[in-house]
Motif scaffolding. Structure first.
Motif, PDB file in Angstrom:
ATOM      1  N   UNK A  75      -5.621  16.916  23.588  1.00 40.75           N
ATOM      2  CA  UNK A  75      -4.832  15.974  24.474  1.00 40.75           C
ATOM      3  C   UNK A  75      -4.906  14.548  23.465  1.00 40.75           C
ATOM      4  N   UNK A  76      -3.769  13.807  23.502  1.00 39.49           N
ATOM      5  CA  UNK A  76      -3.764  12.968  22.461  1.00 39.49           C
ATOM      6  C   UNK A  76      -4.345  11.568  23.322  1.00 39.49           C
ATOM      7  N   UNK A  77      -4.525  10.496  22.830  1.00 39.22           N
ATOM      8  CA  UNK A  77      -5.102   9.424  23.423  1.00 39.22           C
ATOM      9  C   UNK A  77      -4.039   8.671  24.293  1.00 39.22           C
ATOM     10  N   UNK A  78      -2.883   8.533  23.716  1.00 34.39           N
ATOM     11  CA  UNK A  78      -1.614   7.938  24.352  1.00 34.39           C
ATOM     12  C   UNK A  78      -1.488   8.587  25.705  1.00 34.39           C
ATOM     13  N   UNK A  79      -1.703  10.099  25.664  1.00 33.48           N
ATOM     14  CA  UNK A  79      -1.436  10.851  27.107  1.00 33.48           C
ATOM     15  C   UNK A  79      -2.482  10.511  28.101  1.00 33.48           C
ATOM     16  N   UNK A  80      -3.815  10.723  27.244  1.00 35.74           N
ATOM     17  CA  UNK A  80      -5.142  10.190  28.075  1.00 35.74           C
ATOM     18  C   UNK A  80      -4.984   8.758  28.673  1.00 35.74           C
ATOM     19  N   UNK A  81      -4.604   7.833  28.101  1.00 37.32           N
ATOM     20  CA  UNK A  81      -4.627   6.408  28.443  1.00 37.32           C
ATOM     21  C   UNK A  81      -3.650   6.367  29.592  1.00 37.32           C
ATOM     22  N   UNK A  82      -2.279   6.991  29.375  1.00 33.51           N
ATOM     23  CA  UNK A  82      -1.289   7.032  30.500  1.00 33.51           C
ATOM     24  C   UNK A  82      -1.851   7.633  31.685  1.00 33.51           C
ATOM     25  N   UNK A  83      -2.493   8.945  31.592  1.00 38.06           N
ATOM     26  CA  UNK A  83      -3.139   9.433  32.670  1.00 38.06           C
ATOM     27  C   UNK A  83      -4.217   8.644  33.550  1.00 38.06           C
TER      28      UNK A  83
END
Length: 139
Positions: A34-42
């Motif tokens: 999982x990318x950091x951008x996806x994790x932050x958005x989640x």
């Protein structure tokens, strides 16, 4: 573990985003890569929970709740740091999340696990009553 050893928080600002991302993207079977951008958005779109070492402030566990806060929630991304597993940190995390869920008075809370059925059963989770009613759409 004593209550003085660790503390619970639902303050998103306290979550160590880099650490949570590292845990999930490299150690959690459901979030590998999982990318950091996806994790932050989640995280930004969820209710976040953490357990923290009371002395150092270091985060030692994480979970997030995807919910409308009225009828439904999905508990996900539950992770306890390997070095504190078996010390009751996960139990305390789920106890505190359970209290937050009780306050919301939701009709249904779901989760998926391949390894922790016993833990979640202690807090009222059970297998789906009608799994044939559930469907999923996968990417």
């Amino acid at each position: 573990m004593t209550d003085a050893d660790y503390r619970f928080s639902s303050d998103t600002a306290e979550m160590d985003r880099a650490l949570v991302h590292a845990w999930l993207s490299t150690e959690a079977y459901w979030a590998l890569g999982r990318t950091r951008a996806v994790q932050d958005a989640a995280m930004d779109a969820s209710v976040n929970f953490g357990m923290f070492d009371a002395l150092t402030g270091r985060q030692v566990a994480y979970a997030r709740l995807v919910t409308d806060s009225v009828t439904f929630a999905w508990l996900c991304d539950v992770f306890v740091a390997p070095e504190v597993r078996g010390q009751g940190v996960g139990v305390t995390l789920i106890e505190n999340i359970g209290a937050a869920l009780d306050a919301l008075n939701l009709r249904r809370v779901v989760l998926a696990t391949s390894t922790a059925h016993g833990l979640y059963a202690k807090f009222g989770f059970e297998t789906l009553a009608a799994p044939d009613h559930w469907m999923e759409r996968r990417a």
